[in-house]
Design an enzyme around this catalytic site. Structure first.
Site, PDB file in Angstrom:
ATOM      1  N   PHE A  98      33.544  36.745  46.633  1.00  0.00           N
ATOM      2  CA  PHE A  98      32.527  37.737  46.788  1.00  0.00           C
ATOM      3  C   PHE A  98      32.372  38.222  45.294  1.00  0.00           C
ATOM      4  O   PHE A  98      31.225  38.053  44.761  1.00  0.00           O
ATOM      5  CB  PHE A  98      32.878  38.727  47.633  1.00  0.00           C
ATOM      6  CG  PHE A  98      32.473  40.235  47.317  1.00  0.00           C
ATOM      7  CD1 PHE A  98      31.075  40.506  47.160  1.00  0.00           C
ATOM      8  CD2 PHE A  98      33.712  41.173  47.324  1.00  0.00           C
ATOM      9  CE1 PHE A  98      30.953  41.621  46.931  1.00  0.00           C
ATOM     10  CE2 PHE A  98      33.048  42.557  46.969  1.00  0.00           C
ATOM     11  CZ  PHE A  98      31.947  42.909  46.841  1.00  0.00           C
ATOM     12  N   LYS A 176      52.329  32.159  46.882  1.00  0.00           N
ATOM     13  CA  LYS A 176      52.172  31.147  45.830  1.00  0.00           C
ATOM     14  C   LYS A 176      50.861  31.185  45.046  1.00  0.00           C
ATOM     15  O   LYS A 176      51.129  30.943  44.012  1.00  0.00           O
ATOM     16  CB  LYS A 176      52.303  29.654  46.736  1.00  0.00           C
ATOM     17  CG  LYS A 176      53.620  29.455  47.320  1.00  0.00           C
ATOM     18  CD  LYS A 176      53.526  28.100  48.413  1.00  0.00           C
ATOM     19  CE  LYS A 176      53.333  27.042  47.613  1.00  0.00           C
ATOM     20  NZ  LYS A 176      53.439  25.661  48.514  1.00  0.00           N
ATOM     21  N   TYR A 230      50.694  40.482  49.392  1.00  0.00           N
ATOM     22  CA  TYR A 230      49.647  40.735  48.325  1.00  0.00           C
ATOM     23  C   TYR A 230      49.775  41.457  47.551  1.00  0.00           C
ATOM     24  O   TYR A 230      49.912  41.406  46.125  1.00  0.00           O
ATOM     25  CB  TYR A 230      48.383  41.085  49.201  1.00  0.00           C
ATOM     26  CG  TYR A 230      47.168  41.368  48.549  1.00  0.00           C
ATOM     27  CD1 TYR A 230      46.307  40.294  48.114  1.00  0.00           C
ATOM     28  CD2 TYR A 230      46.680  42.555  48.327  1.00  0.00           C
ATOM     29  CE1 TYR A 230      45.027  40.678  47.200  1.00  0.00           C
ATOM     30  CE2 TYR A 230      45.568  42.984  47.520  1.00  0.00           C
ATOM     31  CZ  TYR A 230      44.705  41.867  47.075  1.00  0.00           C
ATOM     32  OH  TYR A 230      43.563  42.162  46.382  1.00  0.00           O
ATOM     33  N   LYS A 234      50.815  40.547  43.741  1.00  0.00           N
ATOM     34  CA  LYS A 234      50.028  41.085  42.545  1.00  0.00           C
ATOM     35  C   LYS A 234      50.843  41.783  41.529  1.00  0.00           C
ATOM     36  O   LYS A 234      50.614  41.721  40.130  1.00  0.00           O
ATOM     37  CB  LYS A 234      48.710  42.062  42.944  1.00  0.00           C
ATOM     38  CG  LYS A 234      47.662  41.401  43.638  1.00  0.00           C
ATOM     39  CD  LYS A 234      46.742  40.578  42.751  1.00  0.00           C
ATOM     40  CE  LYS A 234      45.566  40.032  43.644  1.00  0.00           C
ATOM     41  NZ  LYS A 234      44.592  39.238  42.759  1.00  0.00           N
TER      42      LYS A 234
HETATM   43  P1  NAD Z   1      37.390  36.825  47.970  1.00  0.00           P
HETATM   44  O1  NAD Z   1      38.302  36.499  49.250  1.00  0.00           O
HETATM   45  O2  NAD Z   1      35.896  36.561  48.389  1.00  0.00           O
HETATM   46  O3  NAD Z   1      37.545  35.667  46.755  1.00  0.00           O
HETATM   47  C1  NAD Z   1      38.719  34.888  46.449  1.00  0.00           C
HETATM   48  C2  NAD Z   1      38.318  33.591  46.047  1.00  0.00           C
HETATM   49  O4  NAD Z   1      39.391  32.902  45.567  1.00  0.00           O
HETATM   50  C3  NAD Z   1      37.674  32.820  47.011  1.00  0.00           C
HETATM   51  O5  NAD Z   1      36.652  32.243  46.509  1.00  0.00           O
HETATM   52  C4  NAD Z   1      38.733  31.918  47.560  1.00  0.00           C
HETATM   53  O6  NAD Z   1      38.324  30.659  48.198  1.00  0.00           O
HETATM   54  C5  NAD Z   1      39.406  31.678  46.131  1.00  0.00           C
HETATM   55  N1  NAD Z   1      40.797  31.175  46.309  1.00  0.00           N
HETATM   56  C6  NAD Z   1      41.879  31.797  47.036  1.00  0.00           C
HETATM   57  N2  NAD Z   1      43.180  31.276  47.008  1.00  0.00           N
HETATM   58  C7  NAD Z   1      42.817  30.122  45.918  1.00  0.00           C
HETATM   59  C8  NAD Z   1      43.438  29.269  45.496  1.00  0.00           C
HETATM   60  N3  NAD Z   1      44.926  28.980  45.935  1.00  0.00           N
HETATM   61  N4  NAD Z   1      43.144  28.378  44.689  1.00  0.00           N
HETATM   62  C9  NAD Z   1      41.763  28.414  44.213  1.00  0.00           C
HETATM   63  N5  NAD Z   1      41.132  29.339  44.889  1.00  0.00           N
HETATM   64  C10 NAD Z   1      41.443  30.176  45.704  1.00  0.00           C
HETATM   65  O7  NAD Z   1      37.749  38.008  47.213  1.00  0.00           O
HETATM   66  P2  NAD Z   1      37.316  38.996  46.427  1.00  0.00           P
HETATM   67  O8  NAD Z   1      36.830  40.335  47.058  1.00  0.00           O
HETATM   68  O9  NAD Z   1      35.883  38.472  45.634  1.00  0.00           O
HETATM   69  O10 NAD Z   1      38.558  39.224  45.453  1.00  0.00           O
HETATM   70  C11 NAD Z   1      38.421  38.683  44.244  1.00  0.00           C
HETATM   71  C12 NAD Z   1      39.632  39.233  43.316  1.00  0.00           C
HETATM   72  O11 NAD Z   1      39.593  40.528  43.271  1.00  0.00           O
HETATM   73  C13 NAD Z   1      41.142  38.842  44.097  1.00  0.00           C
HETATM   74  O12 NAD Z   1      41.845  38.459  42.840  1.00  0.00           O
HETATM   75  C14 NAD Z   1      41.288  40.195  44.756  1.00  0.00           C
HETATM   76  O13 NAD Z   1      42.706  40.344  44.831  1.00  0.00           O
HETATM   77  C15 NAD Z   1      40.710  41.068  43.662  1.00  0.00           C
HETATM   78  N6  NAD Z   1      40.478  42.445  44.139  1.00  0.00           N
HETATM   79  C16 NAD Z   1      39.438  42.686  45.141  1.00  0.00           C
HETATM   80  C17 NAD Z   1      38.984  43.708  45.477  1.00  0.00           C
HETATM   81  C18 NAD Z   1      37.846  44.131  46.545  1.00  0.00           C
HETATM   82  O14 NAD Z   1      37.818  45.174  47.105  1.00  0.00           O
HETATM   83  N7  NAD Z   1      37.022  42.889  46.780  1.00  0.00           N
HETATM   84  C19 NAD Z   1      40.086  44.892  45.466  1.00  0.00           C
HETATM   85  C20 NAD Z   1      41.058  44.679  44.549  1.00  0.00           C
HETATM   86  C21 NAD Z   1      40.958  43.527  44.139  1.00  0.00           C
END
Ligand code: NAD
Ligand code: UDP
Ligand code: UDP
Length: 410
Positions: A98, A176, A230, A234
């Site tokens: 996203f 991991k 999680y 982090k």
């Molecule tokens: P999301 O789940 O839509 O995106 C995460 C992406 O990482 C996905 O495309 C997934 O396929 C990929 N992914 C997961 N594990 C993987 C791996 N082992 N190897 C390769 N790709 C992998 O989530 P998001 O909301 O887009 O979040 C993106 C980042 O922002 C994350 O690191 C999340 O922790 C951080 N974050 C998001 C929010 C939020 O509200 N959206 C809040 C705090 C932190």
């Protein structure tokens, strides 16, 4: 409040720290708000009212056969032509997710070379498919827990599932990804001398005892609870990041992101914004967990991308909160979403016959009671503050999910 200021936002981004990230909102919108054609007998109708598509794919849903036909339009949106000295090679891990997909749109439009690395666990190829074939774009299916070799100038390390049902689905894998994935990307940054930015989270504060949360608050985390994979993942990822900075001189940036929402959020990821909008759009009961007195603040994804790009290109190396300070109880938020969905449905000429109900379900364990960022540091060191009100963002997201519903994808 800052986030209330603007009724119609025409551009996003900033021109600061030698990096111009401004782009038109309309161009970004054309990349996610696609028109949907539905074929009913011999009649084909654009059910979303979105303008005809210039870029990316278009689809026609045939009611009789329950089949969808995609047409790829081999024309890309214009991207800036940067001189070699300004054009960066940028790796975005989790770029098909996203947040990642919006960051990729922005970096591509600005004229950089972008490589997306993703294992498609929670992301989808469709979020960035409109760039496939572009000379500046590359997509790699790869899991960050395995080493990866590439030559780059900047790394945005986002890869990690973010919604509680997804990161709890395989807790060990989440740890991991957080640890080994971050280790590999830091090893890569060390070897290539690339600048490294990690998307950490407000979850490092756990169920906070201080409110609002400032970056120097150490947090209140249950290390063996269901969210620990999680939260602790982090936390250790941040520890590793600063370890590489101290020991190896890696140039690092840490964004602590608070709840973010917007188009392309996976409709089934179980987070509160997607759940509420889809329930309200479908006329189903809206599920508030617990009594709904817990609070969150919600930022729109374009504001987050602004913050990430500023952080990457500025000098601030300490962790920086990136979030919107407008705080809601979850019950107030459910009511606000219901009102906005009703308004959009009325504007589109298809109001629901009856108001949806708000019902209560059990509160999951370790669910933080209060959460709101103190964004003083982002304001002072990056000159960043949110522009989008929650209402503006939710309206945009309702239009996006309504088009997915029309396509039969939800
Ligand atoms: P999301 O789940 O839509 O995106 C995460 C992406 O990482 C996905 O495309 C997934 O396929 C990929 N992914 C997961 N594990 C993987 C791996 N082992 N190897 C390769 N790709 C992998 O989530 P998001 O909301 O887009 O979040 C993106 C980042 O922002 C994350 O690191 C999340 O922790 C951080 N974050 C998001 C929010 C939020 O509200 N959206 C809040 C705090 C932190
Ligand atoms: N690594 C990687 N790509 C690179 C450089 C390193 O994936 O371009 C991985 C490497 O395989 C190792 C991790 O990053 O697992 C940490 O690398 P570092 O050089 O810091 O540690 P070492 O290899 O000495 O253990
Ligand atoms: N929540 C809710 N109904 C839902 C989904 C979530 O009431 O359908 C609540 C959840 O218990 C939490 C808040 O909304 O208090 C935000 O949940 P989300 O999973 O979006 O993110 P979190 O901030 O908890 O990581």
């Amino acid at each position: 409040m800052a986030s209330q200021k603007n009724e119609s936002i025409k551009t996003v981004g900033h021109n600061k720290f030698g990096f111009d990230s401004t782009v038109d909102v309309e161009t970004l919108r054309s990349l996610y708000l696609t028109p949907v054609f539905v074929k009913d007998g011999s009649k084909v109708e654009n059910v979303t009212g979105a303008p005809a598509k210039e870029y990316g794919s278009e689809s026609t849903y045939d009611k009789a056969t329950n089949a969808i036909q995609y047409t790829t339009i081999a024309k890309f949106p214009p991207v800036k032509l940067l001189p070699n000295s300004e054009r960066k090679r940028i790796l975005v891990t989790g770029g098909a997710g996203f947040v990642g997909s919006h960051l990729v749109d922005r970096l591509m439009l600005l004229g950089h070379e972008v490589t997306v690395l993703d294992n498609f666990f929670t992301g989808s190829r469709t979020t960035v498919s409109h760039w496939v074939g572009h000379p500046n774009f590359e997509m790699v299916r790869h899991d960050v827990v395995e080493p990866f070799l590439i030559e780059v100038d900047q790394i945005y390390h986002l890869a990690c599932p973010a919604s509680p049902p997804h990161y709890q689905y395989n807790a060990v894998k989440t740890i991991k990804t957080s640890f080994m994935g971050t280790l590999n990307m830091l090893g890569l940054a060390k070897r290539t001398k690339a600048r490294f930015l990690i998307t950490s989270t407000s979850e490092v504060y756990g169920d906070p005892e201080e409110h609002p949360q400032r970056e120097d608050y150490w947090g209140h985390v249950n290390c063996i609870g269901i969210r620990a994979c999680y939260d602790e993942g982090k936390r250790v990822a941040e520890t590793l990041t600063y370890g590489y900075q101290r020991q190896d001189g890696v140039d690092v940036r840490v964004a602590r992101i608070f709840n973010t929402f917007g188009p392309r959020m996976n409709p089934y990821d179980g987070r509160v914004v997607s759940n509420f909008i889809i329930q309200a759009l479908k006329g189903e009961d809206m599920t508030v967990y617990g009594d709904g007195s817990q609070t969150r603040s919600f930022q729109y994804v374009h504001d987050l991308v602004d913050g990430l790009i500023l952080l990457m290109n500025g000098d601030e190396t300490r962790p920086v909160n990136v979030g919107n300070g407008d705080e809601f109880t979850i019950l107030e938020f459910a009511e606000a979403v219901r009102d906005i969905v009703e308004k959009v449905q009325k504007d589109q000429g298809n109001p629901l016959a009856k108001r949806v109900n708000i019902i209560h379900k059990d509160l999951p364990s370790d669910d933080p009671q209060r959460r709101r960022p103190d964004t003083t540091r982002a304001k002072e060191s990056l000159g960043w503050q949110p522009q989008w009100s929650v209402k503006q963002g939710i309206e945009e997201m309702v239009l996006y999910y309504a088009s997915k519903l029309a396509k039969g994808e939800i």
